[in-house]
Design a protein around this motif. Structure first.
Motif, PDB file in Angstrom:
ATOM      1  N   GLY A  13       0.884  -1.263  -0.074  1.00 50.57           N
ATOM      2  CA  GLY A  13      -0.064  -0.168  -0.060  1.00 50.57           C
ATOM      3  C   GLY A  13       0.845   1.256   0.193  1.00 50.57           C
ATOM      4  N   LEU A  14       2.134   1.114   0.692  1.00 50.59           N
ATOM      5  CA  LEU A  14       2.778   2.300   0.833  1.00 50.59           C
ATOM      6  C   LEU A  14       3.415   2.669  -0.557  1.00 50.59           C
ATOM      7  N   THR A  15       3.743   1.557  -1.269  1.00 49.06           N
ATOM      8  CA  THR A  15       4.661   1.813  -2.546  1.00 49.06           C
ATOM      9  C   THR A  15       3.747   2.290  -3.541  1.00 49.06           C
ATOM     10  N   VAL A  16       2.387   1.815  -3.568  1.00 48.71           N
ATOM     11  CA  VAL A  16       1.309   2.371  -4.462  1.00 48.71           C
ATOM     12  C   VAL A  16       1.022   3.709  -4.308  1.00 48.71           C
ATOM     13  N   MET A  17       1.118   4.226  -3.008  1.00 48.92           N
ATOM     14  CA  MET A  17       0.894   5.651  -2.606  1.00 48.92           C
ATOM     15  C   MET A  17       2.046   6.503  -3.067  1.00 48.92           C
ATOM     16  N   PHE A  18       3.162   5.863  -3.013  1.00 49.38           N
ATOM     17  CA  PHE A  18       4.341   6.731  -3.271  1.00 49.38           C
ATOM     18  C   PHE A  18       4.241   7.002  -4.911  1.00 49.38           C
ATOM     19  N   VAL A  19       4.146   5.771  -5.711  1.00 52.56           N
ATOM     20  CA  VAL A  19       4.055   5.713  -7.148  1.00 52.56           C
ATOM     21  C   VAL A  19       3.004   6.712  -7.549  1.00 52.56           C
ATOM     22  N   LEU A  20       1.791   6.594  -6.912  1.00 48.37           N
ATOM     23  CA  LEU A  20       0.660   7.556  -7.337  1.00 48.37           C
ATOM     24  C   LEU A  20       0.908   9.272  -7.220  1.00 48.37           C
ATOM     25  N   THR A  21       1.750   9.277  -5.918  1.00 49.17           N
ATOM     26  CA  THR A  21       2.208  10.723  -5.545  1.00 49.17           C
ATOM     27  C   THR A  21       3.245  11.134  -6.476  1.00 49.17           C
ATOM     28  N   GLN A  22       4.079  10.460  -7.047  1.00 50.77           N
ATOM     29  CA  GLN A  22       5.115  10.664  -7.883  1.00 50.77           C
ATOM     30  C   GLN A  22       4.562  10.940  -9.171  1.00 50.77           C
ATOM     31  N   ALA A  23       3.521  10.304  -9.599  1.00 48.85           N
ATOM     32  CA  ALA A  23       2.879  10.565 -10.935  1.00 48.85           C
ATOM     33  C   ALA A  23       2.139  11.719 -11.008  1.00 48.85           C
ATOM     34  N   LEU A  24       1.152  12.185  -9.615  1.00 52.86           N
ATOM     35  CA  LEU A  24       0.659  13.350  -9.622  1.00 52.86           C
ATOM     36  C   LEU A  24       1.368  14.394  -9.563  1.00 52.86           C
ATOM     37  N   ALA A  25       2.734  14.400  -8.966  1.00 51.64           N
ATOM     38  CA  ALA A  25       3.799  15.322  -9.032  1.00 51.64           C
ATOM     39  C   ALA A  25       4.272  15.681 -10.491  1.00 51.64           C
ATOM     40  N   VAL A  26       4.515  14.848 -11.105  1.00 48.89           N
ATOM     41  CA  VAL A  26       5.034  14.825 -12.541  1.00 48.89           C
ATOM     42  C   VAL A  26       3.765  15.645 -13.643  1.00 48.89           C
ATOM     43  N   ALA A  27       2.763  15.107 -13.230  1.00 47.95           N
ATOM     44  CA  ALA A  27       1.425  15.623 -13.939  1.00 47.95           C
ATOM     45  C   ALA A  27       1.165  17.181 -13.737  1.00 47.95           C
ATOM     46  N   ALA A  28       1.361  17.599 -12.090  1.00 49.92           N
ATOM     47  CA  ALA A  28       1.274  18.796 -11.786  1.00 49.92           C
ATOM     48  C   ALA A  28       2.282  19.767 -12.422  1.00 49.92           C
ATOM     49  N   ARG A  29       3.366  19.420 -13.053  1.00 48.77           N
ATOM     50  CA  ARG A  29       4.651  20.063 -13.717  1.00 48.77           C
ATOM     51  C   ARG A  29       4.370  20.050 -15.003  1.00 48.77           C
ATOM     52  N   THR A  30       3.430  19.035 -15.580  1.00 45.71           N
ATOM     53  CA  THR A  30       3.369  19.227 -16.965  1.00 45.71           C
ATOM     54  C   THR A  30       2.032  19.651 -17.315  1.00 45.71           C
ATOM     55  N   PRO A  31       2.129  20.906 -17.926  1.00 40.03           N
ATOM     56  CA  PRO A  31       0.583  21.720 -18.185  1.00 40.03           C
ATOM     57  C   PRO A  31      -0.089  21.002 -19.166  1.00 40.03           C
ATOM     58  N   ASP A  32      -1.612  21.062 -18.984  1.00 36.81           N
ATOM     59  CA  ASP A  32      -2.178  20.671 -20.294  1.00 36.81           C
ATOM     60  C   ASP A  32      -2.289  21.309 -21.400  1.00 36.81           C
ATOM     61  N   SER A  33      -2.090  22.728 -21.205  1.00 33.80           N
ATOM     62  CA  SER A  33      -1.789  23.689 -22.341  1.00 33.80           C
ATOM     63  C   SER A  33      -1.110  24.769 -21.832  1.00 33.80           C
TER      64      SER A  33
END
Length: 480
Positions: A13-33
């Motif tokens: 569960g901790l691993t999944v949460m970490f991966v999701l957090t990193q993915a969200l962080a990357v998405a936050a730095r990559t603008p949709d537009s």
């Protein structure tokens, strides 16, 4: 649940949460537009049109040979076309950006160089004439000024040193004269050098074409981190290799142009070269870091006691990695500032205090081709040493080589084409003034330095060689 299974489930569960957090962080730095960012900063980006008077042609040169019976026909044809020998107007297009509400505009020097008239077109369609405040051909930067009735939208410079390879950037400008345009890409590389002394380019794959010159390169905070200057292309179009002069270089230039109308760079007053592996071995240096001083003409460094053969390892508290880093550090230092310079001399470090001069003034002064050396009385016959046929300088050789009467040393009269000396660029007419960092005015002195180097266990000997007054150090291997 079994304690072991419970522990494993908890860890998964901790691993999944970490991966999701990193993915969200990357998405936050990559603008949709990039639309919101472009809308916010585009009013400060301008198109630049220049107009230049070009002298007219006096006749149909290049069309028919002079004296041809068709010459009058083609001259009459040109006159009917409105050309003849009258001056013509030539136009060019570029880009720029406003950096203050009172109308200062930054662009490339090559965009406005030689222009008689400069017209700034703003994003909303307004057009205003501009005057040149100052230019710096060395970094290809120009500062313009327009007079507007209201405060102008402007953008600010960011810190180009914080830009990392892989960061998103957007380029704006007037590519191919098509009007306002935006392109996006990433920082492809940093600290690129093209041909200038003070080059520090950001390489990007954001599309840059002709007409983009002088336009801004933005980070995602809307700060200018580069001025789009050049592209690498076999056909003149963008292939994803563009270069923007780093903002940390541009800001220093702009500040000086705004204050003085010209640049005022620090000047140390030395000629230098990089320390290669063989030069480091010949000098007994632990590394190839630093800048090797080949000549110290009249100027700040000589006044402070610097000598040819010194290796500059620190300047004003900062390490010197090579000649390029030293030139940039000195150029960015205030004229008249007293700085501490650490040099390696004869295996020991010394600290010299140098008060910097101004490079722009020094470049207009003559630099002596060679320094006066001790007179020599003996002139042995030619000998071959280390693949070189050498002879002491005499009045005849000085006259042939157009050297001053004070010049002394050993002149190279021939070079064995299969020798290391030939591979390293030594040629007939070169003058050897030092060997092992000691002056040599006769062949015996050179032989002494060769013997001393061998006794010290050196594999090579360092020579100071002058060609047309320009000095450089060359390390030649010693025969076993």
């Amino acid at each position: 649940m079994h304690p072991l299974r419970l522990r494993m489930a908890w860890m998964i569960g901790l691993t999944v949460m970490f991966v999701l957090t990193q993915a969200l962080a990357v998405a936050a730095r990559t603008p949709d537009s990039f639309a919101d960012l472009a809308e916010r900063i585009s009013p400060a980006v301008v198109n630049i049109t220049t107009s230049t008077t070009v002298a007219g042609r006096t006749g149909p040169q290049g069309i028919v040979p002079e004296g041809s019976p068709f010459e009058d026909f083609f001259r009459e044809f040109q006159d009917r076309g409105g050309q003849g020998d009258r001056p013509r107007r030539s136009s060019a297009l570029g880009s720029g950006f406003v950096i203050s509400e009172d109308g200062f505009v930054v662009t490339n020097n090559h965009v406005i160089e030689g222009a008689d008239e400069i017209l700034i077109e703003f994003f909303g369609g307004q057009e205003l004439p501009a005057e040149v405040i100052g230019t710096d051909p060395k970094t290809d930067i120009a500062l313009l000024k327009v007079e507007a009735e209201t405060a102008l939208p402007f953008v600010s410079f960011g810190d180009s040193d914080t830009a990392r390879v892989g960061d998103w950037v957007i380029a704006m400008g007037n590519p191919l004269g098509q009007g306002f345009s935006v392109s996006a890409g990433i920082v492809s590389a940093r600290n690129r050098a093209l041909s200038g002394t003070y080059d520090d380019y950001i390489q990007t794959d954001a599309a840059i074409n002709r007409g983009n010159s002088g336009g801004p390169l933005f980070n995602l905070d809307g700060q200018v981190i580069g001025v789009n200057t050049a592209i690498l292309s076999p056909n003149g179009g963008s292939i994803g290799i563009g270069f923007s002069m780093a903002s940390n270089v541009v800001t220093k230039v702009v500040d000086q142009l705004k204050e003085f109308g010209e640049t005022r760079r620090g000047w140390l007053g030395v000629r230098i070269q990089d320390v290669t592996d063989d030069v480091a071995e010949a000098m007994g240096l632990a590394s190839t870091s630093g800048a090797l001083v080949t000549d110290v003409p009249e100027g700040p460094a000589r006044d402070a006691g610097m000598e040819a053969g010194d290796v500059i390892v620190k300047f004003d508290g900062r390490d010197v990695t090579d000649t390029r880093s030293l030139v940039r550090q000195v150029g960015n230092t205030t004229v008249g500032k007293a700085v501490l310079v650490v040099v390696n001399r004869d295996g020991k470090t010394q600290t010299l205090k140098v008060t910097l001069g101004r490079r722009e003034e020094a470049e207009g002064a003559a630099v002596p081709a060679s320094q006066p050396m001790d007179d020599t009385t003996d002139a042995p016959a030619e000998v071959m040493i280390l693949g070189l046929t050498i002879s002491p300088l005499d009045d005849t050789l000085r006259e042939q080589l157009e050297l001053p009467a004070s010049a002394e040393g050993l002149v190279v009269t021939d070079v064995d084409e299969v020798s290391e000396a030939y591979e390293k660029g030594l040629r007939a007419g070169d003058v050897i003034t030092e060997a092992g960092q000691q002056k040599v005015t006769d062949i015996a002195a050179l032989e002494e330095q060769i013997d001393a180097a061998r006794e010290a266990g050196r594999k090579s000997l360092l020579l100071l060689v002058r060609r047309a007054g320009d000095p450089r150090f060359v390390a030649l291997g010693l025969d076993e």
